[in-house]
Motif scaffolding. Sequence first.
Motif, PDB file in Angstrom:
ATOM      1  N   ASN A  42      32.688  35.545  42.706  1.00 17.36           N
ATOM      2  CA  ASN A  42      32.870  36.120  41.374  1.00 17.36           C
ATOM      3  C   ASN A  42      34.126  35.530  40.744  1.00 17.36           C
ATOM      4  O   ASN A  42      35.219  35.668  41.300  1.00 17.36           O
ATOM      5  N   PRO A  43      34.004  34.861  39.582  1.00 15.55           N
ATOM      6  CA  PRO A  43      35.179  34.262  38.947  1.00 15.55           C
ATOM      7  C   PRO A  43      36.164  35.275  38.394  1.00 15.55           C
ATOM      8  O   PRO A  43      37.251  34.902  37.954  1.00 15.55           O
ATOM      9  N   LEU A  44      35.809  36.563  38.414  1.00 12.46           N
ATOM     10  CA  LEU A  44      36.712  37.593  37.916  1.00 12.46           C
ATOM     11  C   LEU A  44      37.523  38.241  39.042  1.00 12.46           C
ATOM     12  O   LEU A  44      38.319  39.139  38.792  1.00 12.46           O
ATOM     13  N   ALA A  45      37.339  37.789  40.273  1.00 11.28           N
ATOM     14  CA  ALA A  45      38.089  38.354  41.401  1.00 11.28           C
ATOM     15  C   ALA A  45      39.496  37.761  41.429  1.00 11.28           C
ATOM     16  O   ALA A  45      39.730  36.640  41.014  1.00 11.28           O
ATOM     17  N   GLU A  46      40.425  38.529  41.936  1.00  5.85           N
ATOM     18  CA  GLU A  46      41.797  38.052  42.109  1.00  5.85           C
ATOM     19  C   GLU A  46      42.451  38.837  43.236  1.00  5.85           C
ATOM     20  O   GLU A  46      41.922  39.868  43.659  1.00  5.85           O
ATOM     21  N   PRO A  47      43.609  38.382  43.756  1.00  4.52           N
ATOM     22  CA  PRO A  47      44.180  38.987  44.967  1.00  4.52           C
ATOM     23  C   PRO A  47      44.427  40.482  44.878  1.00  4.52           C
ATOM     24  O   PRO A  47      44.322  41.192  45.879  1.00  4.52           O
ATOM     25  N   GLY A  48      44.745  41.001  43.692  1.00  3.82           N
ATOM     26  CA  GLY A  48      45.004  42.427  43.565  1.00  3.82           C
ATOM     27  C   GLY A  48      43.804  43.306  43.851  1.00  3.82           C
ATOM     28  O   GLY A  48      43.951  44.504  44.096  1.00  3.82           O
ATOM     29  N   VAL A  49      42.595  42.712  43.864  1.00  2.00           N
ATOM     30  CA  VAL A  49      41.367  43.486  44.079  1.00  2.00           C
ATOM     31  C   VAL A  49      41.380  44.189  45.426  1.00  2.00           C
ATOM     32  O   VAL A  49      40.926  45.330  45.549  1.00  2.00           O
TER      33      VAL A  49
END
Length: 353
Positions: free
Chosen positions: A101-108
Motif C-alpha cells: 500500500n503506497p499510503l503506509a508509513e512507519p508510524g502505522v
Amino acid sequence: MPRSAGASRRLPRARASLLTLGLAAGVVVAALLAAGIGAYDIPIGDVVGSLLHRVGLGGAPLDRVGESVLWNVRLPRVVLAMLVGASLGCAGSLMQGVFGNPLAEPGVIGVSAGAAVGAVASIAFGLTFLGNWTLIVCAFVTGLITVLVVYLLSRAGGRTEVVTLILTGVAVNAFAMALIGLAIFFADNAQITQITFWQLGSLSQATWPKVLAVLPCALAGLLLAPLYARKLDLLSLGERQARHLGVDVERLRIVLVLVVALLTAAAVAVSGIVAFVGLLVPHLLRMAAGPGHRFLVPGSALAGALVLLVADLAARTLAQPAELPLGVLTALVGSPFFFWLLRRTRRKQGGWA
C-alpha cells in the motif's frame, strides 16, 4: 520482439541509475550547503578545504571560530540529518512493500508513538540513569517494545494479516498518545516545554555522541534492507503467488517489521517525530522510476537523506534568528501532498469500496 523487450527492460534500469547518481550528487551538494550556511556563514570552498585537511588530503583549516562552528555544530547536524532522513525514507519503502500500500508509513505500526512514550516519560519523570543517553535509550527501547506488542497482538493462528496489523497499530497508537498525555499532565512547565519541543521534531541538539548513538542501528537497517528487495518484488505479486515462488511471507514480514522498527526507533529517538518523510519519499520515487524495490529501497534512503537535509536547512534559516520545528515544516509540506495522494489513489481505484 525480444530486442524491443530487452530495450524496454533497459530503460527503467537506466532511469534508476540516473536517479541514483542524481540523488547521491544532491545529497553531497545539500550537505556542503547545510554545513556552510547559517548565522555564521562559511564559504563552500572553505568547508571542502577543512574536510580535506582533516582527512589528510591537503586543504587548509579554518580559523578557530570557523573550525569550532563547522566541526562541533554544523557537521554533527548534517550527518544526523542524513542518517535520520535515510532511515525514515528506507523504513517507508519497506512498510509500503510489506503492506502493498503506497499510503503506509512507519508510524502505522506504532513505532513513532511508542518511541515518543519513552522519550516523554524520561523527561516528565526526570529519569537520568544513563546521563545524556537516557532519553535516546528510553525512546529506542519503547519503540521496539511497541512494535513487538503490535505484532504479537495482531498474530493469530500462526499468521499475521496485514489489515489486523494496521488496525492493531492504530489502537496502540491511540493508547500511546493517551500515555503521552498522562505524562504531560504530571510534568511541570519546564518539562512540558521540553516535551513539546521534542514532539515537534528538531535536530538543533545534534552532537557527535547522538550521531554515534543512531549510527549502528541506522547502518544495520540500511545494509539489511536491500537484501530483501527481490522478495518484496515477489510479494507485490500477491501473497499466494509469492508463496508459490518460494517466499516465506510470514518470516519476511517479521524480519522487515523489525528492520523498520530498528530504523524508525533510532531516528525518532534523536530527532523527535518528523512526519511524512517515510510516506512521501518512496511514493515519489515509485512514480519516477517504477515499483522495483532494487532501486526503491536504496533510492528512498538517498532521497530521505536529501529531503531532511533541505528541510533542516530551511528550518534553521527561514525564520532567523529563530528556528522552525523540523517536524512542523515537514508536516506543512507533506500534508497537502498526502491529501493529493489520497485523491489520486481514490480516483485511480474508482473509490474505496
